[in-house]
Design a protein around this motif. Structure first.
Motif, PDB file in Angstrom:
ATOM      1  N   HIS A   1       0.671  -1.045   0.080  1.00 30.34           N
ATOM      2  CA  HIS A   1       0.000   0.060   0.042  1.00 30.34           C
ATOM      3  C   HIS A   1       0.593   1.136   0.078  1.00 30.34           C
ATOM      4  CE1 HIS A   1      -3.767  -1.932   0.895  1.00 30.34           C
ATOM      5  NE2 HIS A   1      -2.974  -2.846   1.350  1.00 30.34           N
ATOM      6  N   LEU A   2       2.192   1.049   0.161  1.00 34.68           N
ATOM      7  CA  LEU A   2       3.080   2.412   0.125  1.00 34.68           C
ATOM      8  C   LEU A   2       2.984   3.225  -1.115  1.00 34.68           C
ATOM      9  CD1 LEU A   2       5.234   3.149   2.287  1.00 34.68           C
ATOM     10  CD2 LEU A   2       6.890   2.167   0.738  1.00 34.68           C
ATOM     11  N   ARG A   3       2.765   4.483  -0.928  1.00 29.21           N
ATOM     12  CA  ARG A   3       2.713   5.724  -1.772  1.00 29.21           C
ATOM     13  C   ARG A   3       3.876   6.302  -1.774  1.00 29.21           C
ATOM     14  NH1 ARG A   3      -2.382   2.941  -1.223  1.00 29.21           N
ATOM     15  NH2 ARG A   3      -3.759   3.959  -2.287  1.00 29.21           N
ATOM     16  N   PHE A   4       4.732   6.358  -0.719  1.00 33.62           N
ATOM     17  CA  PHE A   4       5.839   7.297  -0.612  1.00 33.62           C
ATOM     18  C   PHE A   4       7.127   6.759  -0.062  1.00 33.62           C
ATOM     19  CE2 PHE A   4       8.453  10.504   1.405  1.00 33.62           C
ATOM     20  CZ  PHE A   4       8.467  11.663   0.577  1.00 33.62           C
ATOM     21  N   LEU A   5       8.243   6.640  -0.652  1.00 37.65           N
ATOM     22  CA  LEU A   5       9.336   6.295  -0.150  1.00 37.65           C
ATOM     23  C   LEU A   5      10.767   7.113  -0.009  1.00 37.65           C
ATOM     24  CD1 LEU A   5      10.863   3.840   1.373  1.00 37.65           C
ATOM     25  CD2 LEU A   5      11.183   2.809  -1.188  1.00 37.65           C
ATOM     26  N   ASP A   6      11.057   7.525   0.831  1.00 41.60           N
ATOM     27  CA  ASP A   6      12.313   8.531   0.716  1.00 41.60           C
ATOM     28  C   ASP A   6      13.474   7.792   1.310  1.00 41.60           C
ATOM     29  OD1 ASP A   6      14.073  10.636   0.828  1.00 41.60           O
ATOM     30  OD2 ASP A   6      12.798  12.009   1.888  1.00 41.60           O
ATOM     31  N   LEU A   7      14.590   7.529   0.463  1.00 36.30           N
ATOM     32  CA  LEU A   7      15.877   6.999   0.987  1.00 36.30           C
ATOM     33  C   LEU A   7      16.851   8.061   0.886  1.00 36.30           C
ATOM     34  CD1 LEU A   7      15.723   3.583  -0.562  1.00 36.30           C
ATOM     35  CD2 LEU A   7      15.164   4.057   1.768  1.00 36.30           C
ATOM     36  N   SER A   8      16.506   9.351   0.917  1.00 39.33           N
ATOM     37  CA  SER A   8      17.418  10.468   0.386  1.00 39.33           C
ATOM     38  C   SER A   8      18.544  10.436   1.584  1.00 39.33           C
ATOM     39  CB  SER A   8      16.806  11.715   0.410  1.00 39.33           C
ATOM     40  OG  SER A   8      15.770  11.584  -0.471  1.00 39.33           O
ATOM     41  N   PHE A   9      19.806  10.696   0.900  1.00 38.69           N
ATOM     42  CA  PHE A   9      20.996  10.746   1.644  1.00 38.69           C
ATOM     43  C   PHE A   9      21.231   9.803   2.510  1.00 38.69           C
ATOM     44  CE2 PHE A   9      19.081  15.191   0.719  1.00 38.69           C
ATOM     45  CZ  PHE A   9      20.397  15.794  -0.039  1.00 38.69           C
ATOM     46  N   ASN A  10      21.142   8.773   2.092  1.00 42.81           N
ATOM     47  CA  ASN A  10      21.633   7.544   2.606  1.00 42.81           C
ATOM     48  C   ASN A  10      23.143   7.174   2.032  1.00 42.81           C
ATOM     49  OD1 ASN A  10      22.428   4.821   3.623  1.00 42.81           O
ATOM     50  ND2 ASN A  10      20.237   4.273   3.657  1.00 42.81           N
ATOM     51  N   LYS A  11      23.982   7.613   2.581  1.00 44.39           N
ATOM     52  CA  LYS A  11      25.466   7.686   1.944  1.00 44.39           C
ATOM     53  C   LYS A  11      26.050   6.323   1.983  1.00 44.39           C
ATOM     54  CE  LYS A  11      25.805  12.691   2.474  1.00 44.39           C
ATOM     55  NZ  LYS A  11      26.536  13.756   2.924  1.00 44.39           N
ATOM     56  N   LYS A  12      25.391   5.205   2.462  1.00 41.51           N
ATOM     57  CA  LYS A  12      26.148   3.841   2.713  1.00 41.51           C
ATOM     58  C   LYS A  12      25.242   3.024   1.616  1.00 41.51           C
ATOM     59  CE  LYS A  12      27.928   3.972   7.316  1.00 41.51           C
ATOM     60  NZ  LYS A  12      27.789   3.329   8.692  1.00 41.51           N
ATOM     61  N   ILE A  13      24.159   3.289   1.447  1.00 43.87           N
ATOM     62  CA  ILE A  13      23.308   2.287   0.568  1.00 43.87           C
ATOM     63  C   ILE A  13      24.032   2.029  -0.768  1.00 43.87           C
ATOM     64  CG2 ILE A  13      21.546   3.878  -0.269  1.00 43.87           C
ATOM     65  CD1 ILE A  13      19.592   1.810   0.281  1.00 43.87           C
ATOM     66  N   ARG A  14      24.127   0.710  -1.101  1.00 42.70           N
ATOM     67  CA  ARG A  14      24.666   0.568  -2.684  1.00 42.70           C
ATOM     68  C   ARG A  14      23.866   0.043  -3.475  1.00 42.70           C
ATOM     69  NH1 ARG A  14      30.423   0.465  -2.083  1.00 42.70           N
ATOM     70  NH2 ARG A  14      31.026   0.645  -0.344  1.00 42.70           N
TER      71      ARG A  14
ATOM     72  N   CYS B   1      10.229  -3.032  -7.086  1.00 45.37           N
ATOM     73  CA  CYS B   1       9.421  -2.516  -8.141  1.00 45.37           C
ATOM     74  C   CYS B   1       8.030  -3.431  -8.132  1.00 45.37           C
ATOM     75  CB  CYS B   1      10.105  -3.062  -9.494  1.00 45.37           C
ATOM     76  SG  CYS B   1      11.604  -2.048  -9.699  1.00 45.37           S
ATOM     77  N   LYS B   2       7.702  -4.213  -7.032  1.00 42.06           N
ATOM     78  CA  LYS B   2       6.477  -4.499  -6.742  1.00 42.06           C
ATOM     79  C   LYS B   2       5.552  -3.582  -6.035  1.00 42.06           C
ATOM     80  CE  LYS B   2       8.264  -9.474  -6.445  1.00 42.06           C
ATOM     81  NZ  LYS B   2       8.367 -10.833  -5.464  1.00 42.06           N
ATOM     82  N   LEU B   3       5.805  -2.573  -5.747  1.00 47.29           N
ATOM     83  CA  LEU B   3       5.276  -1.641  -4.979  1.00 47.29           C
ATOM     84  C   LEU B   3       4.261  -0.568  -6.055  1.00 47.29           C
ATOM     85  CD1 LEU B   3       7.768  -0.492  -2.415  1.00 47.29           C
ATOM     86  CD2 LEU B   3       5.960  -2.135  -2.310  1.00 47.29           C
ATOM     87  N   LEU B   4       3.063  -1.056  -6.472  1.00 44.48           N
ATOM     88  CA  LEU B   4       2.408  -0.861  -7.714  1.00 44.48           C
ATOM     89  C   LEU B   4       1.675   0.595  -7.351  1.00 44.48           C
ATOM     90  CD1 LEU B   4       1.127  -4.013  -9.288  1.00 44.48           C
ATOM     91  CD2 LEU B   4       3.354  -2.957  -9.501  1.00 44.48           C
ATOM     92  N   HIS B   5       1.719   0.776  -6.066  1.00 39.10           N
ATOM     93  CA  HIS B   5       0.953   1.829  -5.622  1.00 39.10           C
ATOM     94  C   HIS B   5       1.800   3.183  -5.456  1.00 39.10           C
ATOM     95  CE1 HIS B   5      -3.154   1.232  -5.201  1.00 39.10           C
ATOM     96  NE2 HIS B   5      -2.998   0.316  -4.107  1.00 39.10           N
ATOM     97  N   LEU B   6       3.202   2.918  -5.350  1.00 40.16           N
ATOM     98  CA  LEU B   6       4.233   3.960  -5.269  1.00 40.16           C
ATOM     99  C   LEU B   6       4.354   5.136  -6.058  1.00 40.16           C
ATOM    100  CD1 LEU B   6       6.544   4.116  -3.028  1.00 40.16           C
ATOM    101  CD2 LEU B   6       8.087   3.318  -4.779  1.00 40.16           C
ATOM    102  N   GLN B   7       3.900   6.258  -5.542  1.00 37.47           N
ATOM    103  CA  GLN B   7       3.811   7.498  -6.005  1.00 37.47           C
ATOM    104  C   GLN B   7       5.063   8.535  -6.260  1.00 37.47           C
ATOM    105  OE1 GLN B   7       0.488   9.371  -4.042  1.00 37.47           O
ATOM    106  NE2 GLN B   7      -0.955   7.896  -5.034  1.00 37.47           N
ATOM    107  N   VAL B   8       5.940   8.171  -5.075  1.00 35.10           N
ATOM    108  CA  VAL B   8       7.109   9.139  -4.979  1.00 35.10           C
ATOM    109  C   VAL B   8       8.230   8.143  -4.541  1.00 35.10           C
ATOM    110  CG1 VAL B   8       8.123  10.855  -3.723  1.00 35.10           C
ATOM    111  CG2 VAL B   8       5.653  11.050  -4.471  1.00 35.10           C
TER     112      VAL B   8
END
Length: 862
Positions: free
Chosen positions: A612-625, A632-639
């Motif tokens: 049901h997720l619409r918004f996902l913010d991972l900004s400025f995570n300087k370790k994530i690779r 890509c299964k989050l078909l409701h994702l808007q942002v």
């Protein structure tokens, strides 16, 4: 909890259930009967919700009954959300050419037959729950209540005032009196211009009525006006009642005037039984030819037709007649006023302390308690200059010399203190109650952020859209555009304060007391976790972490109803993915997940459970690779925000499946973007490239849905083919040194219809690109910032007939403006900073360019 909170939730759900989309879906999946039954029961229950919310403190069990209704409404939304999700699955499967994908879909839980059975069972269960709760509600003896009657009524005001009780308003009083002494700004000696309206605007409790009383009773007004009339409007803008009040007030004014005959011939008469024609005749008799002052106190009416009707009736006075209007709404002030609204500001700290001492002590008593006065200095800081707040807290401590009580008031949040009917939060809640239901639901999300927080309009709009609070009535208007109108409405109602508005980009904050109001009305559903938090209610649905050391897993509720988790403070985020993994398993109905400034290396595959997720913010995570393809299964994702993820090697495969995506920000080491993936993102409106160091070229084929494009610190970007973005409205370019903006040799761009253009941090620009001329008839905002070699502005700048905002910042070699600047009649705001010679030429009165720009409403020369 707010007195109309559950009603607002039920009202919103009923609106969704009545939509054509849900009706079609319920028929398609064979659940129409149960869904209609649920809707019918909810309609009946919603009719008594306001009565229940008014009685929840008097009748045992009503509060829990309301909580059950609220939970059922939320659960129903979650179930109904499955309709949309299933439709999106079908779209993705249909678009896929892979037989394997289609076979997998057939055997999955999203198979149409399996889905239909599950939905029928869940909707029947919700209907049964609602039927049971509705039956339980009968024993409480609840009745239908008109929503308009639930609004808390403000006490009627009167013109009398003790001048000695007014502290720190001398300057404001003189400024308003000066406005009253001036002639109409458009005066021609008669007609409509014989009556001038002066609005006074500010939040509740700021002292608008007090300052109006001070002006009304000033002796200079007796010399200036033959008649003075005071009418308290409040929320009932009834023309008949207002006419009666004006007539009675005019009669009283004549009777009490020093020039009135002593025989008392101006007797008050009973005019309540007169019909409207007789009343209008009597009104015009009283006012005709008289130079009068009318105060319309506490106006909430935003119906312009009603206001013009009243104004037409009373504009029979002599030239120089005035109306003072007090209101909390900027839009009402603009609608009614003939001069710019007088924006009332808060009291100074010194005056606040004087007012506090007056209400907390008997006269002279404060000298015996200097220690309490010192604490009082700290207490008044939380009042932020609002007199009613000062009076509220001062009164609560009157003749109480227990230092612990004073320290408790100092250290407690305003919303946690006892609230009396005439206190500051009930006064502010009047404004909250007057808002439409959809605005009340949006406003409470402010409680998730700390005080003094600087909000970005885009972020707040995304939060509202993610939770389905923004609805398009016409069906064609973009949800983001509607949400921006909500921001404008909150600003108009004095709920937010705009810090800077750059057109497409806007930042704002809220007064501390407005923040207290948001906490006051949100309570158990919204929780901001800090280091002092020891318990989180199980029913919480929206949660934010605003301090370090507040992320103990045991602290988080085990209920599955969470809808928002966010980390609004820069630098504060998750350190490991274990907690995220737990959330993904536990909170499957999350709509909004802000993990900005986190520091985990891997995004767990379990994120795919958040359907049901619409918004996902991972900004400025300087370790994530790596971000797993399962996202890509989050078909409701808007942002999806990935800005500042500098170690991110590539974005996930299958991005094109995110068919709901509206906004995407990317930071990646990739040098090429898969065009085929982006073509399928038909709803993608905003696309940002942030620190994409290896990218040289963007796409080669059209992306017709993109309306907002940003390229920030893409050091190797060489080409910007604007023609592939035919609907582009906003373009932001910053620090892209290899990008030659003066050349556009890819294709003609005569179709460019931009509204907002931002050019920042470019060493190469000596003048502005010629292609801007293709937006000559549409451009509203132009920001040029940190262009050290810019030497001239093009002459076509003065042909921008719709340009409203022009910012010229840190362009030291820019020496002149186009000679036809005076032709920019739509220009409302001009800001010139860090341009020494140009600033000198534009200085008010003395600068040689001043005559060209003097017509602009807001000018800042620094």
């Amino acid at each position: 909890m707010a007195e109309s909170f559950v009603f607002d939730i039920a009202h919103s759900l009923l609106g969704k259930l009545a939509s054509y989309a849900y009706e079609e879906a319920s028929l398609a999946y064979g659940v129409y009967k149960d869904l209609q039954g649920f809707k019918d029961t909810l309609s009946i229950v919603s009719g008594v919700l306001l009565d229940a919310e008014c009685k929840k403190d008097q009748k045992h069990g009503v509060r829990e009954w309301l909580r059950q209704i609220q939970n059922i409404c939320y659960d129903a939304e979650d179930v109904l959300d499955g309709f949309n999700l299933q439709d999106k699955r079908k779209q993705v499967v249909k678009a896929s050419r892979s037989r394997r994908v289609k076979v997998r879909h057939f055997f999955s839980s999203s198979n149409p037959l399996v889905f239909r059975f599950r939905m029928a069972r869940q909707i029947k269960e919700i209907r049964d729950r609602m039927d049971k709760v509705a039956a339980d509600g009968v024993r409480f003896g609840l009745t239908n209540v008109d929503p308009g009657l639930v609004v808390q009524q403000r006490e009627m005001t009167y013109p009398h005032i003790d001048a000695s009780s007014v502290i720190g308003r001398e300057n404001e009083q003189d400024e308003i009196i000066n406005l009253l002494m001036q002639s109409h700004p458009h005066s021609d000696g008669g007609g409509d211009n014989s009556l001038c309206v002066i609005p006074i605007v500010g939040i509740g409790g700021l002292g608008k009525t007090t300052i109006a009383k001070s002006v009304f009773n000033d002796k200079r007004m007796d010399q200036l006006f033959q008649l003075k009339m005071w009418v308290c409007i409040s929320d009932d803008f009834n023309i008949r009642k207002i006419i009666i009040n004006i007539i009675n007030s005019a009669t009283t004014s004549i009777f009490t005037s020093s020039s009135a005959p002593s025989s008392g011939s101006a007797q008050l008469e009973n005019i309540n039984n007169l019909d409207i024609v007789q009343l209008v005749s009597r009104l015009r008799q009283k006012l005709s030819g008289q130079k009068f002052l009318v105060v319309l106190d506490d106006v909430w009416n935003d119906d312009r037709a009603k206001w013009l009707e009243l104004k037409d009736l009373i504009k029979v006075g002599a030239p120089g007649s005035k109306i003072i209007v007090t209101t909390r709404s900027n839009s009402i002030a603009s609608m009614m006023g003939d001069v710019p609204p007088y924006l009332l500001k808060g009291l100074s700290p010194k005056d606040c302390l004087s007012l506090f001492v007056k209400w907390a002590f008997k006269e002279g008593e404060e000298k015996k308690y200097p220690n309490l006065v010192e604490i009082g200095k700290e207490i008044v800081k939380k009042c932020q200059g609002v007199p009613l707040a000062v009076r509220t807290l001062g009164s609560s401590l009157f003749s109480n010399f227990d230092i612990s009580k004073w320290e408790f008031v100092r250290d407690s949040e305003m919303w946690n203190l006892e609230q009396k009917k005439d206190g500051i939060l009930p006064a502010l809640k009047l404004s909250y109650d007057q808002m439409p239901s959809y605005m009340r639901q949006c406003f409470v999300y402010i409680s998730l952020y700390p005080k003094d927080y600087i909000f970005h309009r885009t972020v707040m709009c995304s939060l509202w859209v993610a939770h389905g609070l923004v609805q398009s009535l016409q069906g064609s208007e973009k949800l983001e555009s509607i949400a921006r109108k909500y921001i404008d409405e909150l600003h108009s109602r004095s709920f937010i304060q705009v810090v800077r508005d750059y057109g497409s980009y806007c930042i704002f904050n809220v007064h501390d007391l407005i923040h207290d109001l948001a906490l006051y009305v949100s309570r158990e559903d919204f929780v901001a976790v800090n280091s002092h938090t020891r318990n989180i209610p199980q029913q919480v649905r929206h949660l934010s972490a605003v301090e370090d050391d507040s992320l103990d897993l045991d602290l988080f509720p085990k209920s599955r109803c969470m809808r928002s988790i966010l980390f609004p403070i820069p630098g504060l985020g998750l350190e490991t993915e274990s907690l995220l993994n737990e959330w993904a398993s536990r909170y499957k109905y999350l709509r909004y997940l802000d993990l900005s400034d986190s520091s985990f290396e891997t995004m767990p595959n379990s994120v795919a459970k958040l359907e049901h997720l619409r918004f996902l913010d991972l900004s400025f995570n300087k370790k994530i690779r790596i971000i797993p393809n399962s996202i890509c299964k989050l078909l409701h994702l808007q942002v999806l925000l990935l800005s500042g993820c500098t170690k991110l090697e590539s974005f996930p495969k299958g991005l094109g499946k995110l068919i709901s995506l509206r906004r995407l920000i990317l930071t990646t080491k990739q040098s090429v973007f898969p065009h085929d993936e982006f073509v399928t993102l038909v709803h993608l409106q905003s696309l940002n490239f942030h620190y994409c160091d290896n990218i040289k070229f963007l796409f080669r084929h059209q992306l017709p849905s993109i309306e907002k494009l940003s390229c920030d610190s893409c050091g190797f970007l060489e080409s910007l083919p604007l023609h592939i973005f035919p609907k582009l409205q906003t373009l932001y370019i910053k620090n892209c040194e290899k990008l030659n903006l003066l050349l556009n040799n890819e294709s003609p761009i005569q179709t460019l219809r931009m509204k907002h253009l931002y050019l920042l941090c470019s060493l190469s620009l000596v003048t502005l690109p010629e292609w801007i001329v293709f937006s000559m008839e549409t451009l509203e905002t132009l920001v040029i910032d940190s262009l050290p070699n810019l030497k001239m502005l093009p002459m076509f700048l003065s042909t921008m007939t719709r340009l409203k905002k022009l910012y010229i910042i840190d362009c030291p070699q820019l020496l002149s403006l186009p000679s036809d600047m005076h032709r920019l009649t739509a220009l409302e705001e001009l800001c010139i900073e860090g341009c020494p010679e140009l600033c000198r030429k534009c200085m008010p009165q003395s600068g040689e360019y001043w005559p060209m720009i003097a017509h602009i409403k807001t000018i800042s020369i620094v």
